[in-house]
Motif scaffolding. Structure first.
Motif, PDB file in Angstrom:
ATOM      1  N   GLN A  60       0.916  -1.221  -0.194  1.00  0.00           N
ATOM      2  CA  GLN A  60       0.142   0.006   0.093  1.00  0.00           C
ATOM      3  C   GLN A  60       0.892   1.200  -0.074  1.00  0.00           C
ATOM      4  OE1 GLN A  60      -3.717   0.079   0.387  1.00  0.00           O
ATOM      5  NE2 GLN A  60      -3.764   2.269   0.276  1.00  0.00           N
ATOM      6  N   LYS A  61       1.713   1.323   0.796  1.00  0.00           N
ATOM      7  CA  LYS A  61       2.770   2.475   1.002  1.00  0.00           C
ATOM      8  C   LYS A  61       3.692   2.593  -0.270  1.00  0.00           C
ATOM      9  CE  LYS A  61       2.936   2.499   5.788  1.00  0.00           C
ATOM     10  NZ  LYS A  61       3.694   1.737   6.971  1.00  0.00           N
ATOM     11  N   GLU A  62       4.094   1.528  -0.913  1.00  0.00           N
ATOM     12  CA  GLU A  62       4.776   1.469  -2.037  1.00  0.00           C
ATOM     13  C   GLU A  62       3.932   1.991  -3.397  1.00  0.00           C
ATOM     14  OE1 GLU A  62       8.156  -2.053  -1.260  1.00  0.00           O
ATOM     15  OE2 GLU A  62       6.227  -2.502  -2.251  1.00  0.00           O
ATOM     16  N   LEU A  63       2.850   1.329  -3.339  1.00  0.00           N
ATOM     17  CA  LEU A  63       1.882   2.068  -4.521  1.00  0.00           C
ATOM     18  C   LEU A  63       1.430   3.440  -4.283  1.00  0.00           C
ATOM     19  CD1 LEU A  63      -0.504  -1.272  -4.722  1.00  0.00           C
ATOM     20  CD2 LEU A  63       1.342  -0.439  -6.361  1.00  0.00           C
ATOM     21  N   GLU A  64       1.476   3.900  -3.137  1.00  0.00           N
ATOM     22  CA  GLU A  64       1.182   5.347  -2.835  1.00  0.00           C
ATOM     23  C   GLU A  64       2.533   6.220  -3.512  1.00  0.00           C
ATOM     24  OE1 GLU A  64       0.546   8.678   0.701  1.00  0.00           O
ATOM     25  OE2 GLU A  64       0.186   6.535   1.181  1.00  0.00           O
ATOM     26  N   VAL A  65       3.600   5.695  -2.959  1.00  0.00           N
ATOM     27  CA  VAL A  65       4.785   6.474  -3.388  1.00  0.00           C
ATOM     28  C   VAL A  65       4.968   6.470  -5.055  1.00  0.00           C
ATOM     29  CG1 VAL A  65       7.354   6.178  -3.696  1.00  0.00           C
ATOM     30  CG2 VAL A  65       6.221   6.047  -1.408  1.00  0.00           C
ATOM     31  N   TYR A  66       4.399   5.323  -5.681  1.00  0.00           N
ATOM     32  CA  TYR A  66       4.335   5.021  -7.127  1.00  0.00           C
ATOM     33  C   TYR A  66       3.567   6.057  -7.751  1.00  0.00           C
ATOM     34  CZ  TYR A  66       3.253   3.163 -11.798  1.00  0.00           C
ATOM     35  OH  TYR A  66       2.782   2.945 -12.857  1.00  0.00           O
ATOM     36  N   LEU A  67       2.385   6.352  -7.166  1.00  0.00           N
ATOM     37  CA  LEU A  67       1.363   7.436  -7.661  1.00  0.00           C
ATOM     38  C   LEU A  67       1.782   8.629  -7.429  1.00  0.00           C
ATOM     39  CD1 LEU A  67      -2.141   5.726  -6.710  1.00  0.00           C
ATOM     40  CD2 LEU A  67      -1.087   5.957  -8.941  1.00  0.00           C
ATOM     41  N   GLN A  68       2.662   8.884  -6.235  1.00  0.00           N
ATOM     42  CA  GLN A  68       3.013  10.386  -5.925  1.00  0.00           C
ATOM     43  C   GLN A  68       4.058  10.496  -6.965  1.00  0.00           C
ATOM     44  OE1 GLN A  68       1.783  12.517  -4.191  1.00  0.00           O
ATOM     45  NE2 GLN A  68       0.197  11.461  -2.857  1.00  0.00           N
ATOM     46  N   THR A  69       4.857   9.685  -7.193  1.00  0.00           N
ATOM     47  CA  THR A  69       6.078   9.849  -8.410  1.00  0.00           C
ATOM     48  C   THR A  69       5.505  10.316  -9.510  1.00  0.00           C
ATOM     49  OG1 THR A  69       7.208   8.465  -6.816  1.00  0.00           O
ATOM     50  CG2 THR A  69       8.102   8.708  -9.179  1.00  0.00           C
ATOM     51  N   LEU A  70       4.602   9.429 -10.220  1.00  0.00           N
ATOM     52  CA  LEU A  70       3.921   9.718 -11.260  1.00  0.00           C
ATOM     53  C   LEU A  70       3.294  11.067 -11.375  1.00  0.00           C
ATOM     54  CD1 LEU A  70       1.988   6.431 -12.174  1.00  0.00           C
ATOM     55  CD2 LEU A  70       4.220   7.187 -13.163  1.00  0.00           C
ATOM     56  N   LEU A  71       2.704  11.480 -10.307  1.00  0.00           N
ATOM     57  CA  LEU A  71       2.140  12.909 -10.422  1.00  0.00           C
ATOM     58  C   LEU A  71       3.104  14.176 -10.471  1.00  0.00           C
ATOM     59  CD1 LEU A  71      -0.777  12.291  -8.276  1.00  0.00           C
ATOM     60  CD2 LEU A  71      -0.877  12.703 -10.720  1.00  0.00           C
ATOM     61  N   VAL A  72       4.142  13.864  -9.786  1.00  0.00           N
ATOM     62  CA  VAL A  72       5.476  14.501  -9.745  1.00  0.00           C
ATOM     63  C   VAL A  72       5.858  14.841 -11.124  1.00  0.00           C
ATOM     64  CG1 VAL A  72       7.761  15.235  -8.976  1.00  0.00           C
ATOM     65  CG2 VAL A  72       5.711  14.382  -7.488  1.00  0.00           C
ATOM     66  N   LYS A  73       6.083  13.541 -12.005  1.00  0.00           N
ATOM     67  CA  LYS A  73       6.714  13.487 -13.176  1.00  0.00           C
ATOM     68  C   LYS A  73       5.708  14.178 -14.262  1.00  0.00           C
ATOM     69  CE  LYS A  73       9.400   9.214 -13.249  1.00  0.00           C
ATOM     70  NZ  LYS A  73      10.595   9.736 -13.750  1.00  0.00           N
ATOM     71  N   PHE A  74       4.339  14.450 -14.181  1.00  0.00           N
ATOM     72  CA  PHE A  74       3.551  14.940 -14.759  1.00  0.00           C
ATOM     73  C   PHE A  74       2.566  16.118 -14.062  1.00  0.00           C
ATOM     74  CE2 PHE A  74       3.662  10.467 -16.251  1.00  0.00           C
ATOM     75  CZ  PHE A  74       4.268  10.817 -17.459  1.00  0.00           C
ATOM     76  N   PRO A  75       3.502  17.144 -13.717  1.00  0.00           N
ATOM     77  CA  PRO A  75       2.535  18.194 -12.847  1.00  0.00           C
ATOM     78  C   PRO A  75       1.491  18.818 -13.582  1.00  0.00           C
ATOM     79  CG  PRO A  75       4.796  18.958 -13.621  1.00  0.00           C
ATOM     80  CD  PRO A  75       4.909  17.537 -14.225  1.00  0.00           C
ATOM     81  N   VAL A  76       1.777  19.205 -14.830  1.00  0.00           N
ATOM     82  CA  VAL A  76       0.699  19.904 -15.576  1.00  0.00           C
ATOM     83  C   VAL A  76      -0.681  19.252 -15.942  1.00  0.00           C
ATOM     84  CG1 VAL A  76       0.240  21.677 -17.239  1.00  0.00           C
ATOM     85  CG2 VAL A  76       2.556  21.585 -16.215  1.00  0.00           C
ATOM     86  N   THR A  77      -0.317  18.271 -16.741  1.00  0.00           N
ATOM     87  CA  THR A  77      -1.340  17.406 -17.393  1.00  0.00           C
ATOM     88  C   THR A  77      -0.950  15.705 -17.146  1.00  0.00           C
ATOM     89  OG1 THR A  77      -1.880  19.236 -18.816  1.00  0.00           O
ATOM     90  CG2 THR A  77      -2.639  16.849 -19.433  1.00  0.00           C
ATOM     91  N   ALA A  78      -1.721  15.081 -16.336  1.00  0.00           N
ATOM     92  CA  ALA A  78      -1.273  13.826 -16.142  1.00  0.00           C
ATOM     93  C   ALA A  78      -1.925  13.009 -17.759  1.00  0.00           C
ATOM     94  CB  ALA A  78      -2.393  13.164 -15.239  1.00  0.00           C
ATOM     95  N   PRO A  79      -1.002  12.053 -18.150  1.00  0.00           N
ATOM     96  CA  PRO A  79      -1.394  11.333 -19.323  1.00  0.00           C
ATOM     97  C   PRO A  79      -2.757  10.906 -19.186  1.00  0.00           C
ATOM     98  CG  PRO A  79       0.651  10.356 -18.372  1.00  0.00           C
ATOM     99  CD  PRO A  79       0.128  11.711 -17.230  1.00  0.00           C
ATOM    100  N   LYS A  80      -3.529  10.564 -20.193  1.00  0.00           N
ATOM    101  CA  LYS A  80      -4.822  10.020 -20.349  1.00  0.00           C
ATOM    102  C   LYS A  80      -5.021   8.679 -19.335  1.00  0.00           C
ATOM    103  CE  LYS A  80      -8.634   9.507 -23.644  1.00  0.00           C
ATOM    104  NZ  LYS A  80      -8.873   9.733 -25.056  1.00  0.00           N
ATOM    105  N   VAL A  81      -4.203   7.780 -19.718  1.00  0.00           N
ATOM    106  CA  VAL A  81      -4.235   6.625 -19.073  1.00  0.00           C
ATOM    107  C   VAL A  81      -4.208   6.775 -17.581  1.00  0.00           C
ATOM    108  CG1 VAL A  81      -1.850   5.791 -19.300  1.00  0.00           C
ATOM    109  CG2 VAL A  81      -3.527   4.224 -18.955  1.00  0.00           C
ATOM    110  N   LEU A  82      -3.472   7.612 -16.765  1.00  0.00           N
ATOM    111  CA  LEU A  82      -3.347   7.765 -15.548  1.00  0.00           C
ATOM    112  C   LEU A  82      -4.443   8.599 -15.048  1.00  0.00           C
ATOM    113  CD1 LEU A  82      -1.873   7.937 -12.708  1.00  0.00           C
ATOM    114  CD2 LEU A  82      -0.489   9.921 -13.593  1.00  0.00           C
ATOM    115  N   SER A  83      -5.136   9.763 -15.870  1.00  0.00           N
ATOM    116  CA  SER A  83      -6.159  10.455 -15.703  1.00  0.00           C
ATOM    117  C   SER A  83      -7.566   9.567 -15.607  1.00  0.00           C
ATOM    118  CB  SER A  83      -6.305  11.197 -16.558  1.00  0.00           C
ATOM    119  OG  SER A  83      -5.423  12.415 -16.538  1.00  0.00           O
TER     120      SER A  83
END
Length: 93
Positions: A60-83
């Motif tokens: 659970q903690k690792e997946l939270e870090v994973y999602l937070q890392t993705l959102l940092v990588k795409f700060p303005v617009t998240a890719p469609k698949v992530l959105s």
């Protein structure tokens, strides 16, 4: 199987999304191929003891870090698949 509950907050909007590890895996595969995300970013799949409380909490903690890392990588617009994964299309206009 284990379902992970994700609390999403965007501005004044908040909602809950539920996904299994396999959903995270599918998301990751798409992001690796479409956006060149590091293949090792997603926590590995575990077979033995996959439903033990300690493993579930750790993942659970690792997946939270994973999602937070993705959102940092795409700060303005998240890719469609992530959105779509985070259900932005249902709550944010």
């Amino acid at each position: 199987f284990q379902v992970y509950i994700i609390q999403v907050s965007v501005g004044n909007h908040q909602w809950t999304v539920k996904h299994r590890y396999s959903d995270f895996y599918d998301l990751h595969e798409k992001l690796v191929s479409e956006k060149k995300i590091d293949k090792n970013l997603l926590p590995p799949k575990k077979i033995i003891g996959k439903n033990s409380k300690s493993l579930v909490e750790k993942r659970q903690k690792e997946l939270e870090v994973y999602l937070q890392t993705l959102l940092v990588k795409f700060p303005v617009t998240a890719p469609k698949v992530l959105s779509h994964f985070l259900h932005f299309h249902l709550y944010v206009s």
